[in-house]
Design a protein around this motif. Structure first.
Motif, PDB file in Angstrom:
ATOM      1  N   ARG A 127       0.907  -1.200  -0.065  1.00  0.00           N
ATOM      2  CA  ARG A 127      -0.100   0.186  -0.045  1.00  0.00           C
ATOM      3  C   ARG A 127       0.698   1.143  -0.033  1.00  0.00           C
ATOM      4  O   ARG A 127       0.462   2.311  -0.568  1.00  0.00           O
ATOM      5  CB  ARG A 127      -0.964  -0.119   1.289  1.00  0.00           C
ATOM      6  N   HIS A 209      -2.341   6.420   1.319  1.00  0.00           N
ATOM      7  CA  HIS A 209      -3.184   5.300   0.925  1.00  0.00           C
ATOM      8  C   HIS A 209      -3.228   4.317   2.199  1.00  0.00           C
ATOM      9  O   HIS A 209      -4.040   3.322   1.997  1.00  0.00           O
ATOM     10  CB  HIS A 209      -2.713   4.455  -0.227  1.00  0.00           C
ATOM     11  N   ASP A 211      -4.892   2.521   5.256  1.00  0.00           N
ATOM     12  CA  ASP A 211      -6.228   2.632   5.953  1.00  0.00           C
ATOM     13  C   ASP A 211      -6.206   2.936   7.632  1.00  0.00           C
ATOM     14  O   ASP A 211      -4.877   2.914   8.038  1.00  0.00           O
ATOM     15  CB  ASP A 211      -6.622   1.124   5.948  1.00  0.00           C
TER      16      ASP A 211
END
Length: 435
Positions: A127, A209, A211
């Motif tokens: 990510r 990006h 979470d």
């Protein structure tokens, strides 16, 4: 030679696992052959079972706890927090990942740290758009620190439990000796890993990006219970040590509490988010059969007198002073672990220490006990066959799309392990006489 041949064939089958043959059946098969050929006797079985039962059931319970918390999102939540704490700076993220691996290894054992945390770290690095070279650095660091910092508590490594039980070391005594030594191992590990991988670590990365950590939580009830249960479990180890309560009993109680919460047993299963049956199925039950079978095969080496050679080497080292005794015994254990796996190696070392003359200095004998543990915890980093966890870890990486060849692993391990091992053993030699 028969005992040695049985051991070698058994070890090959355990590592190779032809046609999916599970490790427990390979080890048990070796034990049956040893029994049939007279290498071991029926009287050896209860002796070996007394050595392994507490360690193996503790390990199973710890993995169950780890799997439940993993299903609840606990480790993913922690890794996401660490990624944010890095603040977009690679040089800050790298030590934070190493520290996270060390903490998880201390509480959930080295296997839990390597096998559960590594896939999560890989997913987060993807990510963050890390390059393959940077991802390799972080993944190797995660796997490496899982073993090198699996020293502080009895429960941090299966090897620790076997040794502590064999020599009747209580949980609190073990922690008193090994927690400071582990801090040295952690500092040395962080320093060596940084020197080796510093050029691969990106200077900056974007957290846009990532979470939110809260999004990783899948079972809020189990997640909220995790911290108090783990704290109570740790306190229980120290409190029950004075009554010599087996650590498997304490760990098993902690696993049952989390299983009851995950399965909502008091609510008839209503509202359960975690597949308890899947967790129980994924627990390493084969390790119980493997430990008994493999240690019976190793006990055959002892019956054949092959452990006498290790005892002779230790007797020589005992006359060289505390520092050389610690370093020599530690590297001997590490060498044995790297070629014969750390599970059998730790028993070979323990049996050899037990065979030392009665007149051996008690301090030197105790140094040998802890040096044997250190060598067997760190020795697996020399070769992929040093521990079953490493072989499984490499398999997990392969399934995630990252192939680490045995040559790559050994080039890295042979370069970064020796300095960590030396510094850790020196810390033991300096600290143990003071406590």
């Amino acid at each position: 030679m028969l005992a040695l041949a049985i051991f070698i064939v058994t070890l090959i089958l355990v590592i190779w696992q032809p046609k999916g043959l599970q490790i427990g059946w390979s080890a048990l098969g070796g034990a049956v052959v040893a029994l049939a050929t007279g290498v071991i006797t029926w009287r050896d079985i209860p002796v070996v079972w007394h050595i392994v039962w507490d360690a193996t059931f503790t390990f199973v319970a710890l993995i169950i706890i780890s799997l439940i918390l993993d299903e609840a999102g606990f480790f993913h939540w922690a890794a996401l927090h660490v990624a944010r704490w890095g603040g977009g700076r690679g040089r800050q993220l790298f030590p934070l990942i190493v520290l996270l691996g060390a903490m998880i290894s201390a509480v959930f054992a080295n296997d839990g740290a390597a096998l559960l945390l590594t896939p999560i770290v890989m997913a987060i690095l993807l990510r963050l758009d890390f390059s393959p070279q940077a991802t390799f650095a972080f993944v190797i660091a995660t796997g490496f620190v899982a073993d090198t910092t699996s020293l502080p508590l009895m429960i941090s490594n299966l090897v620790n439990i076997v040794s502590a039980n064999y020599f009747n070391i209580t949980f609190d005594r073990y922690a008193l000796v090994m927690v400071p030594v582990d801090l040295v191992a952690l500092a040395a590990t962080l320093g060596v890993l940084w020197l080796y991988f510093r050029r691969a670590v990106p200077a900056v990365y974007s957290t846009a990006h990532l979470d939110a950590p809260r999004s990783a939580i899948k079972d809020p009830l189990v997640f909220r219970a995790a911290f108090p249960v783990l704290l109570l479990l740790l306190l229980a180890y120290f409190v029950t040590a004075q009554w010599q309560v087996p650590v498997s009993v304490v760990t098993g109680a902690g696993a049952l509490i989390l299983l009851a919460l995950a399965g909502r047993w008091l609510q008839g299963g209503r509202g359960a988010c975690i597949p308890v049956r899947k967790v129980l199925h994924g627990a390493p039950w084969q390790i119980v059969i493997f430990s008994l079978g493999m240690y019976l095969v190793v006990y055959g080496l002892r019956n054949a007198g092959l452990t006498n050679y290790v005892a002779m080497a230790l007797e020589y080292l005992a006359a060289q002073g505390t520092v050389l005794a610690a370093v020599g015994a530690g590297f001997l254990a590490a060498a044995l672990s790297s070629v014969m796996n750390n599970m059998p190696a730790v028993l070979v070392g323990a049996l050899a220490i037990h065979q030392l003359p009665v007149a051996t200095d008690p301090l030197i004998r105790e140094i040998f006990v802890y040096a044997n543990i250190i060598g067997c915890d760190l020795g697996p980093k020399f070769t992929p066959i040093g521990s079953l966890a490493t072989l499984l870890w490499l398999h997990v990486l392969g399934r995630k799309g990252m192939t680490v060849t045995w040559g790559q692993y050994m080039r890295t391990g042979l370069l970064i392990t020796p300095p960590v091992l030396v510094l850790t053993l020196l810390a033991l030699a300096l600290w143990l006489p003071l406590v």
